[in-house]
Design a protein around this motif. Structure first.
Motif, PDB file in Angstrom:
ATOM      1  N   ILE A 150       0.868  -1.170   0.000  1.00  0.00           N
ATOM      2  CA  ILE A 150       0.000   0.000   0.000  1.00  0.00           C
ATOM      3  C   ILE A 150       0.904   1.218   0.000  1.00  0.00           C
ATOM      4  O   ILE A 150       1.780   1.349   0.869  1.00  0.00           O
ATOM      5  CB  ILE A 150      -0.932   0.037   1.225  1.00  0.00           C
ATOM      6  N   VAL A 151       0.743   2.083  -0.984  1.00  0.00           N
ATOM      7  CA  VAL A 151       1.555   3.294  -1.083  1.00  0.00           C
ATOM      8  C   VAL A 151       0.651   4.515  -1.005  1.00  0.00           C
ATOM      9  O   VAL A 151      -0.559   4.436  -1.231  1.00  0.00           O
ATOM     10  CB  VAL A 151       2.377   3.325  -2.398  1.00  0.00           C
ATOM     11  N   GLU A 152       1.237   5.639  -0.655  1.00  0.00           N
ATOM     12  CA  GLU A 152       0.492   6.886  -0.613  1.00  0.00           C
ATOM     13  C   GLU A 152      -0.066   7.226  -1.990  1.00  0.00           C
ATOM     14  O   GLU A 152       0.493   6.825  -3.011  1.00  0.00           O
ATOM     15  CB  GLU A 152       1.408   8.047  -0.207  1.00  0.00           C
ATOM     16  N   ARG A 153      -1.122   7.979  -2.005  1.00  0.00           N
ATOM     17  CA  ARG A 153      -1.561   8.585  -3.263  1.00  0.00           C
ATOM     18  C   ARG A 153      -0.557   9.675  -3.624  1.00  0.00           C
ATOM     19  O   ARG A 153      -0.207  10.504  -2.782  1.00  0.00           O
ATOM     20  CB  ARG A 153      -2.949   9.201  -3.105  1.00  0.00           C
TER      21      ARG A 153
ATOM     22  N   ASP B 164      -0.947  12.327  -5.230  1.00  0.00           N
ATOM     23  CA  ASP B 164      -1.494  13.682  -5.198  1.00  0.00           C
ATOM     24  C   ASP B 164      -1.869  14.164  -3.806  1.00  0.00           C
ATOM     25  O   ASP B 164      -2.249  15.315  -3.631  1.00  0.00           O
ATOM     26  CB  ASP B 164      -2.723  13.774  -6.108  1.00  0.00           C
ATOM     27  N   VAL B 165      -1.753  13.306  -2.794  1.00  0.00           N
ATOM     28  CA  VAL B 165      -2.058  13.750  -1.434  1.00  0.00           C
ATOM     29  C   VAL B 165      -0.916  13.442  -0.483  1.00  0.00           C
ATOM     30  O   VAL B 165      -1.079  13.472   0.728  1.00  0.00           O
ATOM     31  CB  VAL B 165      -3.363  13.110  -0.898  1.00  0.00           C
ATOM     32  N   ALA B 166       0.255  13.114  -1.027  1.00  0.00           N
ATOM     33  CA  ALA B 166       1.422  12.876  -0.193  1.00  0.00           C
ATOM     34  C   ALA B 166       1.821  14.179   0.495  1.00  0.00           C
ATOM     35  O   ALA B 166       1.471  15.268   0.051  1.00  0.00           O
ATOM     36  CB  ALA B 166       2.579  12.344  -1.040  1.00  0.00           C
ATOM     37  N   SER B 167       2.553  14.060   1.603  1.00  0.00           N
ATOM     38  CA  SER B 167       2.987  15.256   2.317  1.00  0.00           C
ATOM     39  C   SER B 167       3.700  16.197   1.351  1.00  0.00           C
ATOM     40  O   SER B 167       4.653  15.816   0.677  1.00  0.00           O
ATOM     41  CB  SER B 167       3.940  14.860   3.447  1.00  0.00           C
ATOM     42  N   VAL B 168       3.236  17.414   1.296  1.00  0.00           N
ATOM     43  CA  VAL B 168       3.720  18.357   0.294  1.00  0.00           C
ATOM     44  C   VAL B 168       5.148  18.786   0.621  1.00  0.00           C
ATOM     45  O   VAL B 168       5.428  19.278   1.706  1.00  0.00           O
ATOM     46  CB  VAL B 168       2.800  19.594   0.222  1.00  0.00           C
ATOM     47  N   GLU B 169       6.057  18.572  -0.311  1.00  0.00           N
ATOM     48  CA  GLU B 169       7.440  19.002  -0.129  1.00  0.00           C
ATOM     49  C   GLU B 169       7.730  20.260  -0.919  1.00  0.00           C
ATOM     50  O   GLU B 169       8.627  21.022  -0.578  1.00  0.00           O
ATOM     51  CB  GLU B 169       8.404  17.881  -0.542  1.00  0.00           C
TER      52      GLU B 169
ATOM     53  N   SER C 231      10.497  12.471  -4.490  1.00  0.00           N
ATOM     54  CA  SER C 231      10.947  11.086  -4.649  1.00  0.00           C
ATOM     55  C   SER C 231       9.802  10.115  -4.911  1.00  0.00           C
ATOM     56  O   SER C 231      10.029   8.913  -5.048  1.00  0.00           O
ATOM     57  CB  SER C 231      11.706  10.634  -3.396  1.00  0.00           C
ATOM     58  N   GLY C 232       8.566  10.630  -4.982  1.00  0.00           N
ATOM     59  CA  GLY C 232       7.420   9.761  -5.234  1.00  0.00           C
ATOM     60  C   GLY C 232       6.760   9.299  -3.950  1.00  0.00           C
ATOM     61  O   GLY C 232       7.273   9.521  -2.841  1.00  0.00           O
ATOM     62  N   PRO C 233       5.604   8.628  -4.040  1.00  0.00           N
ATOM     63  CA  PRO C 233       4.849   8.195  -2.855  1.00  0.00           C
ATOM     64  C   PRO C 233       5.607   7.168  -2.026  1.00  0.00           C
ATOM     65  O   PRO C 233       6.325   6.321  -2.558  1.00  0.00           O
ATOM     66  CB  PRO C 233       3.568   7.606  -3.445  1.00  0.00           C
ATOM     67  N   LEU C 234       5.420   7.254  -0.704  1.00  0.00           N
ATOM     68  CA  LEU C 234       6.081   6.326   0.213  1.00  0.00           C
ATOM     69  C   LEU C 234       5.262   5.053   0.398  1.00  0.00           C
ATOM     70  O   LEU C 234       4.057   5.041   0.207  1.00  0.00           O
ATOM     71  CB  LEU C 234       6.300   7.000   1.573  1.00  0.00           C
TER      72      LEU C 234
ATOM     73  N   PHE D 165       8.439   4.142  -3.163  1.00  0.00           N
ATOM     74  CA  PHE D 165       8.249   2.957  -3.999  1.00  0.00           C
ATOM     75  C   PHE D 165       9.031   3.065  -5.307  1.00  0.00           C
ATOM     76  O   PHE D 165       9.589   2.078  -5.792  1.00  0.00           O
ATOM     77  CB  PHE D 165       6.760   2.759  -4.300  1.00  0.00           C
ATOM     78  N   LEU D 166       9.078   4.264  -5.881  1.00  0.00           N
ATOM     79  CA  LEU D 166       9.727   4.423  -7.177  1.00  0.00           C
ATOM     80  C   LEU D 166      11.230   4.144  -7.103  1.00  0.00           C
ATOM     81  O   LEU D 166      11.857   3.873  -8.142  1.00  0.00           O
ATOM     82  CB  LEU D 166       9.484   5.833  -7.727  1.00  0.00           C
ATOM     83  N   LYS D 167      11.819   4.175  -5.901  1.00  0.00           N
ATOM     84  CA  LYS D 167      13.247   3.864  -5.785  1.00  0.00           C
ATOM     85  C   LYS D 167      13.496   2.359  -5.836  1.00  0.00           C
ATOM     86  O   LYS D 167      14.645   1.927  -5.946  1.00  0.00           O
ATOM     87  CB  LYS D 167      13.811   4.454  -4.497  1.00  0.00           C
ATOM     88  N   LEU D 168      12.416   1.571  -5.755  1.00  0.00           N
ATOM     89  CA  LEU D 168      12.532   0.124  -5.959  1.00  0.00           C
ATOM     90  C   LEU D 168      12.421  -0.228  -7.440  1.00  0.00           C
ATOM     91  O   LEU D 168      12.781  -1.338  -7.849  1.00  0.00           O
ATOM     92  CB  LEU D 168      11.430  -0.616  -5.196  1.00  0.00           C
ATOM     93  N   VAL D 169      11.915   0.713  -8.226  1.00  0.00           N
ATOM     94  CA  VAL D 169      11.638   0.466  -9.641  1.00  0.00           C
ATOM     95  C   VAL D 169      12.906   0.666 -10.460  1.00  0.00           C
ATOM     96  O   VAL D 169      13.708   1.571 -10.190  1.00  0.00           O
ATOM     97  CB  VAL D 169      10.527   1.422 -10.132  1.00  0.00           C
TER      98      VAL D 169
END
Length: 292
Positions: free
Chosen positions: A121-124, A126-131, A140-143, A167-171
């Motif tokens: 389960i990863v964050e959306r 568009d609603v991830a904590s705004v950096e 870095s993409g959703p956690l 998650f994208l750092k696993l890709v």
């Protein structure tokens, strides 16, 4: 919390709901889609489409509500398998038919034909904590908010390593753009979607661990089933194969990434686009998941 799921189901067939997970043929699929009339807190009944993802230690449920639709209570529980066998099953009729048959002892335990799988389960996005105020998304993409222990069978990592990790750092680098677009399609739709991409076999998560360069890092090819809700994106990844890193062209660009981009820009429909997650229209053959 801590209540039985059947206590919220208004349909007459609610006693058949647990059979989705303990029936003899459960190994045919880990993801099911079904419609249920569910009791709301205010006493009304709401029709909901429920997508369940069976993991090694729990069941992830993604719910889409249709409060504007009022229907009669269902007397039979019908589900659609969205992976593995890819077929429709009437749980109630199967139970009744099984009760009429003489019971036979099972001399051996059934073995799963589904292979190695892991759920996330990863964050959306568009609603991830705004950096950054400009994008409203993590750079870095959703956690990753949740992961099953079976991730260690896919990657050189365990649950504690990947929790709260992008998650994208696993890709694999050649698939990052493609997976980002897949996430965007998921959050823009109410459908369950399929896709295929590559992960890095040895992601560099912990500082000090042995670093494996991306040019030498094997690719774990996975088939992904995804469903989004307001709280996040649920993903079920199934191992297809482990391949050597792809080749690069003269500009040091991964050739596979260039081909994928050409396919995406061509306007042709992929297999994931063709297969519908709607119970009324999906009718894939059972051999679909066994194709090489």
């Amino acid at each position: 919390m801590s209540k039985s799921a059947t206590s919220f189901i208004a349909d007459d067939c609610k006693t058949d709901y647990p059979l989705i997970y303990n029936r003899e043929t459960q190994e045919e699929a880990d993801v099911h889609s079904l419609f249920l009339n569910v009791k709301h807190a205010n006493g009304t009944t709401i029709l909901e489409r429920v997508t369940t993802i069976k993991c090694s230690s729990c069941v992830i449920v993604v719910v889409m509500a249709f409060p504007e639709i009022t229907g009669q209570r269902q007397k039979e529980l019908q589900v659609e398998m969205l992976d593995g066998a890819m077929k429709r099953v009437n749980i109630t009729r199967e139970r009744e038919a099984q009760q009429r048959k003489p019971k036979k002892s099972i001399g051996h335990a059934m073995q799963s034909r589904q292979g190695v799988k892991a759920a996330f389960i990863v964050e959306r996005p568009d609603v991830a904590s705004v950096e950054t105020e400009e994008t409203g998304r993590r750079a870095s993409g959703p956690l990753i908010a949740f992961c099953t222990g079976s991730v260690s069978h896919l990657l050189d990592a365990d649950t504690s390593d990947v929790m709260n990790y992008p998650f994208l750092k696993l890709v694999a680098p050649e698939c990052i753009t493609h997976v980002s677009r897949f996430f965007d399609r998921l959050i823009a739709s109410t459908d369950v979607m399929f896709d295929t991409f590559a992960l890095l076999k040895h992601p560099h998560i912990i500082e000090g661990d042995i670093f494996v360069a991306e040019e030498e890092n094997p690719r774990v090819i996975v088939e992904c089933l995804g469903a989004a809700s307001e709280d996040g994106i649920a993903l079920l990844l199934r191992l297809l194969s482990v391949e050597p890193p792809p080749a690069k062209d003269k500009l040091s660009t991964y050739i596979e990434a260039s081909i994928r981009k050409m396919d995406e820009d061509s306007g042709y429909s992929t297999l994931a686009d063709i297969i519908s997650s709607s119970i009324d229209t999906s009718d894939a053959a059972s051999e679909w998941s066994h194709l090489p």
